[in-house]
Design a protein around this motif. Structure first.
Motif, mmCIF file in Angstrom:
data_model
loop_
_atom_site.group_PDB
_atom_site.id
_atom_site.type_symbol
_atom_site.label_atom_id
_atom_site.label_comp_id
_atom_site.label_asym_id
_atom_site.label_seq_id
_atom_site.Cartn_x
_atom_site.Cartn_y
_atom_site.Cartn_z
ATOM 1 N N VAL A 4 0.848 -1.195 0.000
ATOM 2 C CA VAL A 4 0.000 0.000 0.000
ATOM 3 C C VAL A 4 0.885 1.247 0.000
ATOM 4 O O VAL A 4 0.622 2.211 -0.728
ATOM 5 C CB VAL A 4 -0.950 -0.005 1.216
ATOM 6 C CG1 VAL A 4 -1.724 1.296 1.314
ATOM 7 C CG2 VAL A 4 -1.902 -1.181 1.150
ATOM 8 N N ALA A 5 1.935 1.234 0.805
ATOM 9 C CA ALA A 5 2.849 2.375 0.858
ATOM 10 C C ALA A 5 3.507 2.603 -0.495
ATOM 11 O O ALA A 5 3.634 3.749 -0.949
ATOM 12 C CB ALA A 5 3.906 2.153 1.933
ATOM 13 N N TYR A 7 2.253 1.814 -3.384
ATOM 14 C CA TYR A 7 1.209 2.329 -4.268
ATOM 15 C C TYR A 7 1.028 3.833 -4.051
ATOM 16 O O TYR A 7 0.981 4.615 -4.997
ATOM 17 C CB TYR A 7 -0.106 1.587 -4.016
ATOM 18 C CG TYR A 7 -1.209 1.963 -4.965
ATOM 19 C CD1 TYR A 7 -1.329 1.336 -6.204
ATOM 20 C CD2 TYR A 7 -2.135 2.944 -4.633
ATOM 21 C CE1 TYR A 7 -2.345 1.676 -7.080
ATOM 22 C CE2 TYR A 7 -3.157 3.301 -5.498
ATOM 23 C CZ TYR A 7 -3.259 2.656 -6.725
ATOM 24 O OH TYR A 7 -4.252 3.011 -7.594
ATOM 25 N N LEU A 8 0.949 4.232 -2.781
ATOM 26 C CA LEU A 8 0.774 5.647 -2.471
ATOM 27 C C LEU A 8 1.995 6.471 -2.882
ATOM 28 O O LEU A 8 1.854 7.604 -3.355
ATOM 29 C CB LEU A 8 0.464 5.831 -0.992
ATOM 30 C CG LEU A 8 -0.885 5.269 -0.539
ATOM 31 C CD1 LEU A 8 -1.014 5.340 0.982
ATOM 32 C CD2 LEU A 8 -2.036 5.978 -1.219
ATOM 33 N N LEU A 9 3.179 5.922 -2.734
ATOM 34 C CA LEU A 9 4.385 6.620 -3.175
ATOM 35 C C LEU A 9 4.380 6.809 -4.692
ATOM 36 O O LEU A 9 4.782 7.863 -5.195
ATOM 37 C CB LEU A 9 5.639 5.854 -2.751
ATOM 38 C CG LEU A 9 6.033 5.987 -1.290
ATOM 39 C CD1 LEU A 9 7.156 5.012 -0.946
ATOM 40 C CD2 LEU A 9 6.456 7.415 -0.977
ATOM 41 N N LEU A 11 1.731 7.100 -6.548
ATOM 42 C CA LEU A 11 0.758 8.169 -6.811
ATOM 43 C C LEU A 11 1.361 9.542 -6.516
ATOM 44 O O LEU A 11 1.200 10.484 -7.302
ATOM 45 C CB LEU A 11 -0.503 7.972 -5.969
ATOM 46 C CG LEU A 11 -1.417 6.814 -6.355
ATOM 47 C CD1 LEU A 11 -2.557 6.697 -5.359
ATOM 48 C CD2 LEU A 11 -1.963 7.000 -7.766
ATOM 49 N N LEU A 12 2.041 9.649 -5.367
ATOM 50 C CA LEU A 12 2.664 10.922 -5.008
ATOM 51 C C LEU A 12 3.753 11.328 -5.995
ATOM 52 O O LEU A 12 4.011 12.506 -6.196
ATOM 53 C CB LEU A 12 3.253 10.851 -3.601
ATOM 54 C CG LEU A 12 2.244 10.863 -2.464
ATOM 55 C CD1 LEU A 12 2.936 10.586 -1.134
ATOM 56 C CD2 LEU A 12 1.511 12.182 -2.411
ATOM 57 N N LEU A 46 -8.280 -1.955 -6.132
ATOM 58 C CA LEU A 46 -8.305 -0.520 -6.390
ATOM 59 C C LEU A 46 -8.639 -0.165 -7.836
ATOM 60 O O LEU A 46 -8.793 1.017 -8.149
ATOM 61 C CB LEU A 46 -6.960 0.106 -6.006
ATOM 62 C CG LEU A 46 -6.623 0.096 -4.517
ATOM 63 C CD1 LEU A 46 -5.227 0.660 -4.279
ATOM 64 C CD2 LEU A 46 -7.663 0.869 -3.719
ATOM 65 N N ILE A 51 -8.547 6.909 -5.301
ATOM 66 C CA ILE A 51 -7.831 6.620 -4.061
ATOM 67 C C ILE A 51 -8.279 7.536 -2.918
ATOM 68 O O ILE A 51 -8.329 7.115 -1.763
ATOM 69 C CB ILE A 51 -6.290 6.695 -4.261
ATOM 70 C CG1 ILE A 51 -5.548 6.124 -3.048
ATOM 71 C CG2 ILE A 51 -5.853 8.108 -4.537
ATOM 72 C CD1 ILE A 51 -5.744 4.668 -2.816
ATOM 73 N N LEU A 52 -8.645 8.770 -3.230
ATOM 74 C CA LEU A 52 -9.106 9.678 -2.174
ATOM 75 C C LEU A 52 -10.425 9.204 -1.573
ATOM 76 O O LEU A 52 -10.636 9.310 -0.364
ATOM 77 C CB LEU A 52 -9.241 11.096 -2.717
ATOM 78 C CG LEU A 52 -7.926 11.748 -3.168
ATOM 79 C CD1 LEU A 52 -8.193 13.125 -3.752
ATOM 80 C CD2 LEU A 52 -6.935 11.825 -2.026
ATOM 81 N N LEU A 55 -9.584 6.188 0.685
ATOM 82 C CA LEU A 55 -8.998 6.629 1.950
ATOM 83 C C LEU A 55 -10.057 7.245 2.866
ATOM 84 O O LEU A 55 -10.064 7.001 4.074
ATOM 85 C CB LEU A 55 -7.874 7.625 1.700
ATOM 86 C CG LEU A 55 -6.611 7.054 1.052
ATOM 87 C CD1 LEU A 55 -5.642 8.166 0.699
ATOM 88 C CD2 LEU A 55 -5.953 6.020 1.938
#
Length: 117
Positions: A4-5, A7-9, A11-12, A46, A51-52, A55
């Motif tokens: 998950v981390a 994936y979020l990285l 995206l960022l 997902l 993603i927002l 969350l």
């Protein structure tokens, strides 16, 4: 959690649609092992979701989870009330220990106020 981390990285970092290869690259760049099954499961769950919104939904669910923190210490008693007596004696034991330590410093001649005899 590391998937998950990753994936979020991704995206960022500007990748609007990370794939398994992207996540594997991120994980391997920090020396973490990439679990293909977990990566594929996350991507499947997902797929087509914002993603927002995911969350926000998770935050709502997490807010309804009880977090404990309600009060004092629970002491199990042996039926005759002995547990309460044991709990009441615990602080006294700590006080005695502290007093003994202070006395031993004085006996060694290292008193705080220099009461050398």
């Amino acid at each position: 959690m590391k998937v998950v981390a990753a994936y979020l990285l991704a995206l960022l970092g500007g990748n609007a649609s990370p794939n398994a290869k992207d996540l594997t690259a991120i994980l391997s760049s920090v020396g973490a092992e990439a679990d293909k099954e977990k990566i594929n499961f996350l991507l499947k769950e997902l797929e087509g979701k914002d993603i927002l919104e995911v969350l926000a939904s998770g935050r709502e669910k997490f807010a309804s989870v009880p977090s404990g923190g309600g009060g004092g210490i629970v002491v199990a008693s042996g039926g005759g009330g002995g547990g309460a007596a044991a709990a009441a004696e615990a602080p006294k034991a700590e006080e005695k220990k502290e007093e003994e330590k202070e006395e031993s410093d004085d006996e060694m001649g290292f008193g705080l106020f220099g009461d050398d005899e």
